[in-house]
Write a protein that holds these residues in place. Structure first.
Motif: not given
Length: 288
Positions: A99-105
């Motif tokens: 499961r990973i999270v990132t800043i969308p743009n």
């Protein structure tokens, strides 16, 4: 984004399958002229815990597992992550079983950078390096990221080490553009940290330019290395120059440099000797 803001401050509401506007609230609402202003406002409304998660992801500039973030912030990051997802400031995906999270743009990324002070940047970069080295040491994908973080946290030896490793990995998969970028970055540190390798890196950069058809640039790097007159590197330099001249169709100059390279490679039973001799023969054939 504007509609989302109006919905969050209850200026517009959805009820009985219809949208309603509260005119009195709408008149008092200041709608930002730019998307950046609206997003800044949303980021400012974040709690300290959520804002720290954003800063970590911004500095990493890559997807991270929540467990990595939690190891840095020292608290359960999931609550902050869920809050940021609801605000549209974070995106979650699954890669395999991870499961990973990132800043969308990139717009958000550039805005968050403005919320990070220099002191905080160094402190969080060091914490990120420690976390990635602990949990993701074997993952080659993170080597360039570790190099960038080391640069931000002023750890010059680590910057050099990680750019060197990144360059070798890029070469191994024939990603020459990345290899050149990483070698050039490591070169800036090499003269002080590892001066004995500096000339070898110049030749490596020249060889990559030669392999990608940038002969003029390759020759600049070969000549730069040649000025050092390091005896054990002269054969490689003259061979590189000869190869470049041959590729450009200047076979007389190619012969001149390849003969020098051959004379500096006395052992006839090596691959290097055969390779140089073969190139020399090719240039002599073209000169008839």
């Amino acid at each position: 984004e504007t509609l989302k803001m109006l919905y969050e401050n209850r200026t517009i509401q959805y009820q009985d399958r219809k949208w309603y506007v509260k005119a009195n609230l709408l008149e008092k609402t200041s709608i930002p002229a730019k998307l950046e202003d609206l997003l800044k406002k949303r980021i400012r409304s974040c709690k300290a815990a959520a804002l720290k998660v954003l800063k970590i992801l911004c500095l990493a500039n890559c997807p991270l597992e929540p467990s990595i973030i939690a190891s840095i912030v020292k608290y359960n990051a999931n609550i902050a992550i869920e809050h940021l997802k609801a605000y549209g400031l974070l995106m979650e995906n699954n890669v395999g079983k991870r499961r990973i999270v990132t800043i969308p743009n990139h717009i958000l990324l550039n805005i968050i950078k403005k919320f990070i002070s220099k002191t905080e940047e160094q402190k969080l970069s060091r914490a990120l390096i420690e976390a990635i080295e602990t949990y993701l040491r074997a993952d080659k994908y993170y080597l360039p990221i570790l190099a960038q973080l080391s640069d931000r946290s002023k750890q010059k030896t680590k910057v050099y080490k990680y750019f060197q490793k990144s360059a070798k990995n890029a070469e191994a998969i024939y990603d020459y553009d990345s290899a050149l970028k990483f070698h050039s970055k490591s070169l800036a540190y090499e003269k002080k940290i590892n001066p004995t390798r500096y000339k070898e890196t110049l030749i490596t950069i020249a060889d990559i330019h030669q392999a990608t058809g940038n002969c003029n640039t390759a020759m600049k790097y070969y000549n730069k290395a040649l000025r050092s007159r390091t005896k054990d590197l002269l054969s490689s330099i003259y061979e590189g120059l000869g190869h470049a001249y041959s590729t450009m169709g200047h076979h007389a100059q190619a012969v001149e440099h390849l003969k020098k390279a051959l004379s500096l490679t006395p052992n006839k039973d090596t691959y290097d000797y055969i390779k140089i001799a073969n190139r020399l023969a090719y240039s002599l054939i073209l000169l008839k």
